[in-house]
Design a protein around this motif. Structure first.
Motif, mmCIF file in Angstrom:
data_model
loop_
_atom_site.group_PDB
_atom_site.id
_atom_site.type_symbol
_atom_site.label_atom_id
_atom_site.label_comp_id
_atom_site.label_asym_id
_atom_site.label_seq_id
_atom_site.Cartn_x
_atom_site.Cartn_y
_atom_site.Cartn_z
ATOM 1 N N ARG A 184 7.321 -15.976 -1.193
ATOM 2 C CA ARG A 184 8.490 -16.759 -0.776
ATOM 3 C C ARG A 184 8.946 -17.692 -1.892
ATOM 4 O O ARG A 184 10.141 -17.993 -2.002
ATOM 5 N N GLY A 185 8.015 -18.152 -2.719
ATOM 6 C CA GLY A 185 8.355 -19.158 -3.721
ATOM 7 C C GLY A 185 8.801 -18.669 -5.089
ATOM 8 O O GLY A 185 9.469 -19.413 -5.811
ATOM 9 N N PRO A 186 8.466 -17.453 -5.505
ATOM 10 C CA PRO A 186 8.803 -17.013 -6.864
ATOM 11 C C PRO A 186 10.315 -16.961 -7.135
ATOM 12 O O PRO A 186 11.126 -16.871 -6.207
ATOM 13 N N LEU A 187 10.645 -16.969 -8.409
ATOM 14 C CA LEU A 187 12.039 -16.869 -8.838
ATOM 15 C C LEU A 187 12.470 -15.419 -9.010
ATOM 16 O O LEU A 187 13.655 -15.146 -9.187
ATOM 17 N N ALA A 188 11.486 -14.516 -8.966
ATOM 18 C CA ALA A 188 11.787 -13.101 -9.209
ATOM 19 C C ALA A 188 10.896 -12.213 -8.355
ATOM 20 O O ALA A 188 9.808 -12.607 -7.948
ATOM 21 N N GLY A 189 11.404 -10.999 -8.108
ATOM 22 C CA GLY A 189 10.623 -10.008 -7.376
ATOM 23 C C GLY A 189 10.800 -10.109 -5.876
ATOM 24 O O GLY A 189 11.484 -10.997 -5.357
ATOM 25 N N PRO A 190 10.176 -9.199 -5.146
ATOM 26 C CA PRO A 190 10.355 -9.122 -3.701
ATOM 27 C C PRO A 190 9.457 -10.083 -2.933
ATOM 28 O O PRO A 190 8.504 -10.630 -3.485
ATOM 29 N N VAL A 191 9.767 -10.266 -1.667
ATOM 30 C CA VAL A 191 8.822 -10.851 -0.728
ATOM 31 C C VAL A 191 8.135 -9.673 -0.041
ATOM 32 O O VAL A 191 8.797 -8.697 0.329
ATOM 33 N N VAL A 192 6.821 -9.739 0.065
ATOM 34 C CA VAL A 192 6.030 -8.630 0.614
ATOM 35 C C VAL A 192 5.253 -9.128 1.825
ATOM 36 O O VAL A 192 4.579 -10.154 1.764
ATOM 37 N N ALA A 193 5.367 -8.403 2.922
ATOM 38 C CA ALA A 193 4.618 -8.726 4.141
ATOM 39 C C ALA A 193 3.670 -7.585 4.463
ATOM 40 O O ALA A 193 3.926 -6.433 4.130
ATOM 41 N N ALA A 194 2.569 -7.928 5.107
ATOM 42 C CA ALA A 194 1.605 -6.918 5.550
ATOM 43 C C ALA A 194 1.227 -7.182 6.991
ATOM 44 O O ALA A 194 1.153 -8.340 7.429
ATOM 45 N N GLY A 240 0.441 -1.837 7.737
ATOM 46 C CA GLY A 240 1.864 -1.652 7.511
ATOM 47 C C GLY A 240 2.349 -2.619 6.448
ATOM 48 O O GLY A 240 1.908 -3.761 6.399
ATOM 49 N N ILE A 241 3.255 -2.165 5.592
ATOM 50 C CA ILE A 241 3.802 -2.992 4.519
ATOM 51 C C ILE A 241 5.311 -3.106 4.689
ATOM 52 O O ILE A 241 5.998 -2.134 5.016
ATOM 53 N N GLY A 242 5.841 -4.306 4.469
ATOM 54 C CA GLY A 242 7.280 -4.535 4.469
ATOM 55 C C GLY A 242 7.680 -5.212 3.176
ATOM 56 O O GLY A 242 7.036 -6.175 2.753
ATOM 57 N N ILE A 243 8.726 -4.724 2.533
ATOM 58 C CA ILE A 243 9.157 -5.260 1.244
ATOM 59 C C ILE A 243 10.660 -5.491 1.264
ATOM 60 O O ILE A 243 11.436 -4.586 1.586
ATOM 61 N N LYS A 244 11.070 -6.702 0.925
ATOM 62 C CA LYS A 244 12.485 -7.016 0.792
ATOM 63 C C LYS A 244 12.731 -7.569 -0.617
ATOM 64 O O LYS A 244 12.116 -8.558 -1.027
ATOM 65 N N THR A 267 11.960 -12.948 4.749
ATOM 66 C CA THR A 267 10.540 -12.914 5.113
ATOM 67 C C THR A 267 10.371 -12.333 6.517
ATOM 68 O O THR A 267 9.493 -11.495 6.754
ATOM 69 N N LYS A 268 11.215 -12.760 7.443
ATOM 70 C CA LYS A 268 11.166 -12.210 8.797
ATOM 71 C C LYS A 268 11.413 -10.706 8.784
ATOM 72 O O LYS A 268 10.723 -9.938 9.467
ATOM 73 N N LEU A 269 12.410 -10.276 8.014
ATOM 74 C CA LEU A 269 12.735 -8.849 7.939
ATOM 75 C C LEU A 269 11.567 -8.056 7.359
ATOM 76 O O LEU A 269 11.263 -6.953 7.821
ATOM 77 N N ALA A 270 10.899 -8.622 6.353
ATOM 78 C CA ALA A 270 9.744 -7.945 5.751
ATOM 79 C C ALA A 270 8.605 -7.829 6.753
ATOM 80 O O ALA A 270 7.933 -6.790 6.838
ATOM 81 N N MET A 271 8.394 -8.890 7.537
ATOM 82 C CA MET A 271 7.334 -8.860 8.547
ATOM 83 C C MET A 271 7.641 -7.825 9.636
ATOM 84 O O MET A 271 6.745 -7.073 10.059
ATOM 85 N N LEU A 272 8.895 -7.782 10.085
ATOM 86 C CA LEU A 272 9.274 -6.797 11.097
ATOM 87 C C LEU A 272 9.123 -5.378 10.562
ATOM 88 O O LEU A 272 8.681 -4.475 11.279
ATOM 89 N N GLU A 273 9.464 -5.181 9.290
ATOM 90 C CA GLU A 273 9.299 -3.865 8.669
ATOM 91 C C GLU A 273 7.823 -3.489 8.590
ATOM 92 O O GLU A 273 7.455 -2.328 8.816
ATOM 93 N N ALA A 274 6.968 -4.469 8.274
ATOM 94 C CA ALA A 274 5.528 -4.205 8.211
ATOM 95 C C ALA A 274 4.998 -3.743 9.564
ATOM 96 O O ALA A 274 4.187 -2.809 9.645
ATOM 97 N N ILE A 275 5.472 -4.388 10.640
ATOM 98 C CA ILE A 275 5.057 -3.991 11.993
ATOM 99 C C ILE A 275 5.525 -2.570 12.291
ATOM 100 O O ILE A 275 4.774 -1.741 12.819
ATOM 101 N N ILE A 313 -4.375 -10.652 2.100
ATOM 102 C CA ILE A 313 -4.971 -9.951 0.957
ATOM 103 C C ILE A 313 -4.190 -8.681 0.648
ATOM 104 O O ILE A 313 -3.875 -8.393 -0.526
ATOM 105 N N ILE A 314 -3.866 -7.911 1.675
ATOM 106 C CA ILE A 314 -3.098 -6.683 1.467
ATOM 107 C C ILE A 314 -1.741 -7.004 0.841
ATOM 108 O O ILE A 314 -1.301 -6.348 -0.117
ATOM 109 N N ALA A 315 -1.066 -8.023 1.364
ATOM 110 C CA ALA A 315 0.245 -8.392 0.843
ATOM 111 C C ALA A 315 0.158 -8.885 -0.600
ATOM 112 O O ALA A 315 0.981 -8.510 -1.451
#
Length: 258
Positions: A83-93, A132-136, A150-158, A199-201
């Motif tokens: 959630r905090g980085p300036l670059a790259g995706p948010v990843v949920a597991a 399950g993995i979710g990536i936005k 972040t919510k969308l990534a979590m829903l995708e992971a589910i 850990i997975i995320a």
């Protein structure tokens, strides 16, 4: 009179003893050699750490145990990284653990070394009932903001779980879903399922950022995972904005103006 065990043999013997009530311990305590005393102290320290890990495991399974006791078998722990980085995706597991999962030492991924995270990742991957993995990516983040992404990534992971969960344990987030859920503040230190998801995320995202470091060198992505470190900010100043930067984040937005 029997010849006493060598110090090396004492250490080897202690490696096989995991109880302070083992019948061999009293005779070792009577041994006055400094090497034996040092071996016993090291053994006691190891045993104490083991017991602490067992206690921690019981504490981190309390939420899951309560839910399992109500007849629900498939609990998905959900967490995100990035959630905090300036670059790259948010990843949920999302991770569903079996009831007999007893691997010690799993904790919030931020509290673990990269080596331990990688080892636990393999353990979780081997034993979990479902992952399950979710990536936005940065475009979604810039479009809807990081909280909604972040919510969308979590829903995708589910959605990407191989089986439907009966219950969700989520780290500090409430999701728009009909699946029963609990939001736990600092859940990755309170729930084993959430810790496993963290850990997975984390490992998944770190691997993504390592690949991006090869594509876009000069920002230190393999070391800072896209966070705004000195090297990253210097890269922004010298090289400019690259395709995976989040334009809605202030340091990147400012770099675009220059």
């Amino acid at each position: 009179m029997d010849k006493p065990l060598s110090i090396a043999a004492v250490k080897a013997l202690l490696n096989d003893i995991d109880s302070p009530f083992d019948g061999r311990i009293p005779s070792l305590r009577e041994d006055q050699r400094k090497g034996v005393g040092a071996a016993l102290k090291a053994w006691e320290k190891r045993l104490e750490k083991q017991q602490d890990k067992e206690k921690k495991l019981k504490i981190m399974l309390q939420n899951e145990e309560t839910i399992w006791a109500n007849g629900l078998s498939f609990i998905a722990g959900i967490d995100e990284v990035g959630r905090g980085p300036l670059a790259g995706p948010v990843v949920a597991a999302a991770v569903i653990l079996p009831k007999d999962f007893q691997i010690l030492g799993i904790n919030d991924s931020k509290q673990l070394s990269s080596e331990k995270r990688e080892a636990f990742y393999l353990d979780i991957e081997k034993h979990a009932l479902g992952i399950g993995i979710g990536i936005k990516n940065q475009d979604v983040i810039d479009d809807v903001n990081i909280y909604q992404a972040t919510k969308l990534a979590m829903l995708e992971a589910i959605q990407n779980l191989p089986l439907a969960p009966d219950y969700l344990l989520i780290d500090a987030m409430t999701l728009p879903t009909t699946i029963p859920q609990d939001s736990l503040i600092k859940g990755d230190s309170k729930s084993l399922s959430i810790a496993a998801a963290s850990i997975i995320a984390k490992v998944t995202r770190d691997r993504i950022m390592n690949e991006y470091d090869l594509l876009y060198p000069g920002y230190g992505f393999s070391k800072n995972s896209g966070y705004g470190t000195k090297i990253h900010l210097e890269g922004l100043e010298k090289i400019g904005v690259c395709p995976i930067h989040r334009h809605s984040f202030a340091p990147v937005r400012n770099a675009l103006k220059n």
